[in-house]
Design an enzyme around this catalytic site. Structure first.
Site, PDB file in Angstrom:
ATOM      1  N   GLU A 246      -6.068  -1.139  -6.872  1.00 22.70           N
ATOM      2  CA  GLU A 246      -5.200  -0.098  -7.428  1.00 22.70           C
ATOM      3  C   GLU A 246      -4.089  -0.766  -8.232  1.00 22.70           C
ATOM      4  OE1 GLU A 246      -4.669   3.946  -4.930  1.00 22.70           O
ATOM      5  OE2 GLU A 246      -4.003   2.165  -3.868  1.00 22.70           O
TER       6      GLU A 246
ATOM      7  N   HIS B 141      -2.820  -3.432  -5.526  1.00 20.86           N
ATOM      8  CA  HIS B 141      -3.207  -3.114  -4.154  1.00 20.86           C
ATOM      9  C   HIS B 141      -4.676  -3.447  -3.941  1.00 20.86           C
ATOM     10  CE1 HIS B 141      -3.852   0.123  -0.846  1.00 20.86           C
ATOM     11  NE2 HIS B 141      -3.715  -1.087  -0.324  1.00 20.86           N
TER      12      HIS B 141
ATOM     13  N   SER C 172       0.822  -1.203   0.000  1.00 23.64           N
ATOM     14  CA  SER C 172       0.000   0.000   0.000  1.00 23.64           C
ATOM     15  C   SER C 172       0.859   1.257   0.000  1.00 23.64           C
ATOM     16  CB  SER C 172      -0.912   0.010   1.230  1.00 23.64           C
ATOM     17  OG  SER C 172      -0.162  -0.127   2.415  1.00 23.64           O
TER      18      SER C 172
ATOM     19  N   ASN D 163      -4.473   5.650  -0.252  1.00 25.32           N
ATOM     20  CA  ASN D 163      -3.822   5.918   1.035  1.00 25.32           C
ATOM     21  C   ASN D 163      -3.289   7.339   1.134  1.00 25.32           C
ATOM     22  OD1 ASN D 163      -4.283   3.608   2.515  1.00 25.32           O
ATOM     23  ND2 ASN D 163      -2.529   2.540   1.672  1.00 25.32           N
TER      24      ASN D 163
END
Length: 300
Positions: free
Chosen positions: A153, A141, A120, A191
């Site tokens: 992702e 991800h 991440s 994130n």
């Protein structure tokens, strides 16, 4: 575009076992590997338990459960999966550990194998430096829990090829996921936005500005979030959340990623959330919320 049939998942924590489950359910032949044989045993039991719950709810048949479990093979040596088409790494969020793993895999796998990391935060370009074929490296991800969360992702490193990206898009589509694309930047997209919010929620609590209940209720009812930020930290794990913050702070130097002292203290006290039964909330043996654990603010 490459044809993916066999997938190796390295690391069988919550994310690795979840990715293994949905890959097997989608018809892929799956190998799972971990440093601990007990972790492999636990992962197989957890996956079957998840499938049995779906069966009890009428979403799967007995045959589908058995077929899915038959597609998953635990292996204690990476060499046992030398003919795999894709590797998905889901180990500890430390760049040196990930690079060491991929250096080992580079000596085992074919030159055309997709090398994907579920990281991440860690740079895909940095991880790819462990191989002579950086064009095969990509970030995939997934989000927790992988069986429910629809997003993946796709993170492109400096050398990631178009064919690698297209192959991963097709793989994710077979899992029933939707992709967004991010360049190789600290925190990627989700994130980069999420982590500062989680940290601010802990700071609000530490300063006594709001209670655990009010902070979470505020974001759920005021912003229509399905889960409050403190609940989400408990689900992710306070230790993992802290690790992500520290990596982002180190990578970017941006003070918005400086973790709250309360979060650090919780990790040191092993108040990690659902997996330990205690975080901001209390949890029963089935992981169901059953009370509040952190009631008073502790200055951040």
């Amino acid at each position: 575009m490459r044809d993916i049939k066999k997938v190796l998942i390295v690391g069988v924590g919550a994310m690795g076992s979840g990715i293994a489950q949905i890959s097997a359910q989608s018809g892929f032949e799956v190998y799972i590997n971990d440093l601990s044989p007990q972790n492999l045993k636990d992962a197989m039991e957890k996956i079957e338990s998840n499938l049995r719950r779906s069966q009890a709810a009428g979403r799967l048949t007995e045959g589908e459960v058995l077929e899915t479990m038959e597609r998953i093979t635990p292996v204690t040596s990476l060499a046992d999966a030398a003919d795999t088409d894709m590797v998905i790494e889901a180990i500890i969020e430390r760049p040196e550990a990930k690079k060491a793993l991929f250096e080992e895999l580079a000596q085992i796998c074919r030159n055309d194998v997709i090398m994907a990391s579920n990281t991440s935060t860690v740079s895909i370009s940095d991880i790819a430096s462990a191989s002579d074929f950086p064009e095969n490296f990509v970030g995939l991800h997934f989000f927790n829990p992988p069986a429910k969360m629809k997003l993946v992702e796709v993170v492109t490193g400096f050398f990631t090829s178009k064919d690698t990206v297209e192959t991963c898009e097709a793989f994710a589509a077979k899992l029933g996921k939707q992709c967004i694309h991010s360049e190789d930047s600290a925190g990627f997209i989700v994130n980069h936005l999420l982590i500062p919010m989680l940290n601010e929620a802990v700071i609000l609590l530490a300063k006594g500005i709001g209670t655990v209940e009010d902070i979470d209720k505020g974001m759920k009812l005021g912003c229509n979030h399905p889960m409050g930020p403190l609940e989400l930290i408990d689900l992710i794990g306070a230790d993992i959340t802290l690790s992500i913050m520290e990596i982002l702070l180190d990578e970017s130097g941006d003070s918005k990623y400086r973790p709250s002292q309360l979060l650090k203290r919780m990790v040191r006290a092993h108040q990690l959330g659902v997996k330990t039964g205690r975080g901001f909330y209390l949890y029963d043996e089935n992981g169901k919320k059953c009370g509040i654990n952190i009631r008073k603010g502790l200055q951040s």
